[in-house]
Motif scaffolding. Sequence first.
Motif, short mmCIF file in Angstrom:
data_model
loop_
_atom_site.label_atom_id
_atom_site.label_comp_id
_atom_site.label_asym_id
_atom_site.label_seq_id
_atom_site.Cartn_x
_atom_site.Cartn_y
_atom_site.Cartn_z
N PRO A 167 -49.19 -11.05 15.72
CA PRO A 167 -50.63 -11.26 15.78
C PRO A 167 -51.20 -11.19 17.20
O PRO A 167 -52.41 -11.11 17.37
N CYS A 168 -50.36 -11.23 18.22
CA CYS A 168 -50.78 -11.02 19.60
C CYS A 168 -49.55 -10.61 20.41
O CYS A 168 -48.41 -10.76 19.95
N SER A 169 -49.78 -10.06 21.59
CA SER A 169 -48.70 -9.58 22.47
C SER A 169 -47.86 -8.48 21.84
O SER A 169 -46.74 -8.23 22.26
N GLU A 170 -48.41 -7.81 20.85
CA GLU A 170 -47.72 -6.68 20.23
C GLU A 170 -47.57 -5.53 21.21
O GLU A 170 -46.60 -4.76 21.16
N ASP A 171 -48.55 -5.41 22.12
CA ASP A 171 -48.48 -4.35 23.13
C ASP A 171 -47.33 -4.60 24.10
O ASP A 171 -46.58 -3.68 24.45
N VAL A 172 -47.17 -5.84 24.53
CA VAL A 172 -46.06 -6.20 25.41
C VAL A 172 -44.73 -5.94 24.72
O VAL A 172 -43.80 -5.38 25.32
N ALA A 173 -44.63 -6.33 23.46
CA ALA A 173 -43.38 -6.13 22.72
C ALA A 173 -43.03 -4.65 22.58
O ALA A 173 -41.86 -4.26 22.69
N LEU A 174 -44.04 -3.80 22.35
CA LEU A 174 -43.77 -2.37 22.24
C LEU A 174 -43.27 -1.82 23.56
O LEU A 174 -42.29 -1.05 23.59
#
Length: 217
Positions: A167-174
């Motif tokens: 739900p958040c920080s999905e960009d960092v995880a990618l």
Amino acid sequence: MIGVIVPAHNEEALLAPCLAALIYAARHEALAGERVRIVVVLDTCDDFSGAIARAYGVETLTLKVRNVGIARAAGADLLLAADARWLAFTDGDSRVSAGWLAAQLALQADAVCGSIAVDDWTAHPLSVREYFYKTYVDADGHRHIHGANLGVSAEAYRRAGGFPPLPCSEDVALVERLVASGARVAWSAAPRVITSARAAARARGGFGDTLAAWAVQ
């Protein structure tokens, strides 16, 4: 074909300028007429976001998950199935520059992490703006990760496994997945994006919440 994904949750106030900027960027002469498909992923919207997207002639995908990681991934999957070679991501409260897509592709990397700028700080005390300008690196070689200014090749995206359902920080995880997979990541200030500093954040833990936390330091 180049694919652009815009996740949106009740973005009727800012979506029109976002889409106008994307459509303009899609016509940049450096793209040499390559087709650009823009998809707005409408996630649990109960406002006029869908009507605005359709008025601008862009594609829409409707979800009810309230999860930006799932929304970005769903948009990516749709465009990958249509043979997109490059995926570019921004947000419904952001405006890309005319050369945004061209700048991403010109870097000839597997993925591009761009920086962001804010043009209206009125929702926050002066101390927040001052802290941002003191600590934020808006130059090549930065290490910021923003879903509002992110690009990745189809091959690298698939190899990394795409966005996780966060739900958040999905960009960092990618980006962490991309680095782990050996992708060549360009940390560049060349692709320009102006984003909102609104106080009412759409995603808990995102940029809006970060700014709010700075206000009470």
